[in-house]
Motif scaffolding. Sequence first.
Motif, PDB file in Angstrom:
ATOM      1  N   ALA A  17       1.961   1.869  -3.546  1.00  0.00           N
ATOM      2  CA  ALA A  17       0.827   2.354  -4.336  1.00  0.00           C
ATOM      3  C   ALA A  17       0.533   3.818  -4.032  1.00  0.00           C
ATOM      4  O   ALA A  17       0.246   4.613  -4.938  1.00  0.00           O
ATOM      5  CB  ALA A  17      -0.404   1.495  -4.060  1.00  0.00           C
ATOM      6  N   ALA A  18       0.610   4.197  -2.751  1.00  0.00           N
ATOM      7  CA  ALA A  18       0.344   5.588  -2.382  1.00  0.00           C
ATOM      8  C   ALA A  18       1.393   6.528  -2.965  1.00  0.00           C
ATOM      9  O   ALA A  18       1.071   7.622  -3.451  1.00  0.00           O
ATOM     10  CB  ALA A  18       0.307   5.720  -0.860  1.00  0.00           C
ATOM     11  N   SER A  62       0.825  -1.210   0.000  1.00  0.00           N
ATOM     12  CA  SER A  62       0.000   0.000   0.000  1.00  0.00           C
ATOM     13  C   SER A  62       0.859   1.261   0.000  1.00  0.00           C
ATOM     14  O   SER A  62       0.473   2.289  -0.561  1.00  0.00           O
ATOM     15  CB  SER A  62      -0.927   0.001   1.214  1.00  0.00           C
ATOM     16  OG  SER A  62      -0.173  -0.058   2.420  1.00  0.00           O
ATOM     17  N   GLU A 117       3.164   6.004  -5.684  1.00  0.00           N
ATOM     18  CA  GLU A 117       2.957   6.070  -7.131  1.00  0.00           C
ATOM     19  C   GLU A 117       1.794   6.990  -7.485  1.00  0.00           C
ATOM     20  O   GLU A 117       1.877   7.783  -8.428  1.00  0.00           O
ATOM     21  CB  GLU A 117       2.700   4.664  -7.676  1.00  0.00           C
ATOM     22  CG  GLU A 117       2.611   4.608  -9.193  1.00  0.00           C
ATOM     23  CD  GLU A 117       2.465   3.187  -9.701  1.00  0.00           C
ATOM     24  OE1 GLU A 117       2.294   3.016 -10.913  1.00  0.00           O
ATOM     25  OE2 GLU A 117       2.514   2.255  -8.868  1.00  0.00           O
ATOM     26  N   ARG A 118       0.709   6.916  -6.711  1.00  0.00           N
ATOM     27  CA  ARG A 118      -0.424   7.816  -6.964  1.00  0.00           C
ATOM     28  C   ARG A 118      -0.019   9.269  -6.751  1.00  0.00           C
ATOM     29  O   ARG A 118      -0.417  10.154  -7.509  1.00  0.00           O
ATOM     30  CB  ARG A 118      -1.595   7.451  -6.049  1.00  0.00           C
ATOM     31  CG  ARG A 118      -2.324   6.177  -6.437  1.00  0.00           C
ATOM     32  CD  ARG A 118      -3.660   6.092  -5.717  1.00  0.00           C
ATOM     33  NE  ARG A 118      -3.489   6.111  -4.263  1.00  0.00           N
ATOM     34  CZ  ARG A 118      -3.345   5.031  -3.512  1.00  0.00           C
ATOM     35  NH1 ARG A 118      -3.327   3.828  -4.079  1.00  0.00           N
ATOM     36  NH2 ARG A 118      -3.210   5.121  -2.199  1.00  0.00           N
ATOM     37  N   GLY A 119       0.768   9.515  -5.712  1.00  0.00           N
ATOM     38  CA  GLY A 119       1.209  10.882  -5.461  1.00  0.00           C
ATOM     39  C   GLY A 119       2.074  11.426  -6.576  1.00  0.00           C
ATOM     40  O   GLY A 119       1.933  12.585  -6.979  1.00  0.00           O
ATOM     41  N   ARG A 165       2.018  10.460  -9.734  1.00  0.00           N
ATOM     42  CA  ARG A 165       1.190  10.683 -10.922  1.00  0.00           C
ATOM     43  C   ARG A 165       0.389  11.970 -10.797  1.00  0.00           C
ATOM     44  O   ARG A 165       0.301  12.753 -11.739  1.00  0.00           O
ATOM     45  CB  ARG A 165       0.250   9.494 -11.138  1.00  0.00           C
ATOM     46  CG  ARG A 165       0.918   8.274 -11.740  1.00  0.00           C
ATOM     47  CD  ARG A 165      -0.126   7.371 -12.374  1.00  0.00           C
ATOM     48  NE  ARG A 165      -1.129   6.953 -11.408  1.00  0.00           N
ATOM     49  CZ  ARG A 165      -1.085   5.824 -10.720  1.00  0.00           C
ATOM     50  NH1 ARG A 165      -0.068   4.999 -10.878  1.00  0.00           N
ATOM     51  NH2 ARG A 165      -2.044   5.511  -9.869  1.00  0.00           N
ATOM     52  N   SER A 166      -0.210  12.191  -9.627  1.00  0.00           N
ATOM     53  CA  SER A 166      -1.007  13.404  -9.456  1.00  0.00           C
ATOM     54  C   SER A 166      -0.139  14.650  -9.504  1.00  0.00           C
ATOM     55  O   SER A 166      -0.534  15.683 -10.046  1.00  0.00           O
ATOM     56  CB  SER A 166      -1.764  13.347  -8.124  1.00  0.00           C
ATOM     57  OG  SER A 166      -0.858  13.287  -7.034  1.00  0.00           O
ATOM     58  N   ARG A 217       0.596  15.356 -13.149  1.00  0.00           N
ATOM     59  CA  ARG A 217      -0.544  15.966 -13.836  1.00  0.00           C
ATOM     60  C   ARG A 217      -0.718  17.416 -13.420  1.00  0.00           C
ATOM     61  O   ARG A 217      -1.054  18.277 -14.234  1.00  0.00           O
ATOM     62  CB  ARG A 217      -1.816  15.169 -13.534  1.00  0.00           C
ATOM     63  CG  ARG A 217      -1.891  13.829 -14.255  1.00  0.00           C
ATOM     64  CD  ARG A 217      -3.294  13.278 -14.174  1.00  0.00           C
ATOM     65  NE  ARG A 217      -3.688  13.004 -12.804  1.00  0.00           N
ATOM     66  CZ  ARG A 217      -3.550  11.828 -12.206  1.00  0.00           C
ATOM     67  NH1 ARG A 217      -3.003  10.818 -12.857  1.00  0.00           N
ATOM     68  NH2 ARG A 217      -3.953  11.643 -10.958  1.00  0.00           N
TER      69      ARG A 217
END
Length: 212
Positions: free
Chosen positions: A67-68, A64, A70-72, A74-75, A78
């Motif tokens: 994953a967190a 987890s 990686e999401r950070g 990506r955001s 963007r």
Amino acid sequence: MTPHDPSGPAGAGSGEAYDPADVAAAERLDASIAAVLDGRVTPGVGDPELDRLAGGFRPVPPASTYAAVERGLRSQGRARSGPRWAAAQVAAAVLGVVLIIHGIGNMVAGEWISTSLGEPYNQHAMVDGGLAFIALGAAIAVASTRRRWLPVAVIVGVPLGLVMGGRGVHEIGVFAWGAMAHGAVGVAALVLLLTHAVGRRYSRRSDREGRI
């Protein structure tokens, strides 16, 4: 641990001393493990057994956590790239809408356009040309909705828009509405080209800075 530690191993008497050589070896092992954990020794370069021992003290983050992170990332990417490409996306959308309006005008008012230019009216050519403009404009407008689709809008729209803008020059003083329509397409194409070039330039600069 000292040579005369009273809390010695199980079964040892209170007055029994540790072997100084064993104590020194244990301290050296502790120091070696600490060096691996601190990064002062590169794992895999030294003793494999030492790497395995150090690995037992190194906590492994749960899935987890990865994953967190990686999401950070990506955001964050963007958020950085959004403002740079917003202008190009708006320019592409405007160009698409202008082309659609141009195509509708050819289909609806083709005879009036031909008469104003002093050219023979060809309904078939006007309708087919209008449909082509509408299709191209719709494709460019759809491409403006995604940053990764913008190259399609640039490749299709910029050459067409610049050519149409150039063709509108001879209509100045002859057919004002036609000159304005062609000029609007040319200006929209030029703005799209410039904003896309600026977006690419700053995007590359940001990528280089992120790798440093």
